[in-house]
Design a protein around this motif. Structure first.
Motif: not given
Length: 398
Positions: A165-168, A176-179, A209-218, A388-394
């Protein structure tokens, strides 16, 4: 003696009859291990330097789960999946072996335990369920069908419920609610390429799932070329390749224009019109040479200013790294960033909502015996999953 033979025959006959009464998938071969290898990672001050060179090769010795097969109901928080496709490349082929090579290069990631010192996290001990799902079955004979296979495989994983779960919120304590635009808590999928063409079907999946997405491209290349320029588009299918996929993604509305950015660009062009086309495709640019003037801190600052707090997709071409450090790639360009510089920049993305990611264009046949490129690719992904592990998607609901 005769009675013993009769008894033995009866026993064999009964066993055969028993097998025929059951479905094929229920039959288990002798010495078959029903459950896949479960990785055990050492924790703080525990024994390290185990025999990481033994066993089947999954990414970082993660548990192998047949996510697109018999384990299709299994949930997870982060999944690694291979997309062994390279028939959209323009120079060196061979990235179809990238997923296997990257996994081999990742074997030593947890040799000492997996704790990421700069980011102060061990992603493998973060409470998230991380698995290796193997590869998407991809045909080498039909690009159109292969692209559909990649989109379908990625989408099947992306739309599975997340294990945790996303947690608090850490600051306010509020739930937290999903983004995502569909309001669901999706897992993250990290794709092992494959040439860069695979990002078009991946972005189609992300859009669901996310609609138009921002992209970081290396990447050392723009990959927004018009098909009429890059390859000439002799057919509809030939127009989709590893230099045009972002052009098509922009045309399809998959990218959030103005909040997407390239990094490590240093390619030659057909002319200034290529940059005008890149602008129209919704990207900003950081040239590789700018690291000499603004440094890694300046690059990180520009990326974060461009993306903001929006959901972001991260796509990493291994050729963003200079071929001195990562020679095994489809279209090498000198003058790139070092492995250390790219890892520093990715760590600078800490706190961003990276919904999924990929690393592409790893072609192991051109690597050294020391596996320089595949190790670099694995280490870069280690930084990605640490972020990724440090920041939930919420987010906190308004």
């Amino acid at each position: 003696m005769k009675s013993q033979a009769v008894a033995l025959f009866a026993l064999v006959f009964a066993a055969v009859g028993f097998a025929h009464d059951h479905h094929h998938e229920d039959q288990i071969p002798l010495n078959y291990v029903k459950y896949p290898y479960q990785a055990v990672y050492p924790g703080d001050n525990e024994v390290t330097a185990d025999s990481i060179f033994s066993g089947i090769t999954t990414f970082a010795k993660l548990p192998w789960v047949q996510c697109l097969g018999k384990d299709r109901d299994t949930t997870f928080d982060i999944a690694f999946i291979g997309a062994p496709f390279d028939t959209g490349t323009s120079y060196r082929p061979g990235a179809r072996f990238g997923p296997a090579g990257i996994r081999a290069g990742s074997r030593r990631l947890t040799l000492y335990g997996g704790y990421n010192v700069p980011l102060e996290v061990n992603p493998f001990h973060s409470g998230l369920k991380i698995v290796d799902c193997g590869d998407i079955p991809v045909t080498p004979y039909d690009n159109k069908f292969a692209i559909q296979q990649i989109e379908g495989g990625h989408k099947e994983l992306l739309h599975r419920p997340a294990f945790s779960p996303l947690g608090n919120d850490a600051l306010t304590g509020k739930p937290l609610v999903p983004i995502s635009v569909d309001g669901k808590n999706h897992p993250r999928v990290v794709t092992l390429g494959g040439d860069h063409t695979i990002v078009l079907p991946l972005l189609r999946s992300i859009h669901s799932a996310y609609g138009p997405i921002s992209v970081i491209h290396f990447d050392s290349h723009l990959d927004t070329w018009k098909p009429s320029v890059f390859g000439g588009a002799p057919s509809d299918q030939a127009a989709i390749n590893h230099g045009t996929y972002f052009y098509w993604a922009s045309q399809e509305g998959l990218i959030r224009n103005g909040s997407s950015i390239h990094g490590a660009i240093r390619t030659t062009l057909s002319g200034p019109a290529d940059y005008a086309n890149d602008d129209a495709s919704g990207f900003r640019r950081i040239e590789a040479r700018e690291i000499d003037t603004i440094g890694t801190d300046g690059i990180i600052k520009r990326i974060r200013e461009t993306v903001g707090d929006r959901p972001v997709y991260l796509s990493i071409d291994i050729d963003s790294i200079d071929p001195a450090f990562a020679p095994a790639t489809g279209t090498p360009e000198t003058g790139g960033w070092s492995t250390r510089e790219l890892r520093t920049i990715i760590r600078g993305l800490d706190g961003l909502h990276i919904v999924s990611a990929d690393i592409v264009e790893v072609a192991p046949a051109y690597d050294t015996n020391a596996e320089l490129t595949t190790m670099a690719a694995a280490d870069v992904l280690f930084e990605v999953i640490s972020v990724m592990a440090k920041t939930p998607l919420g987010k906190v609901a308004n």
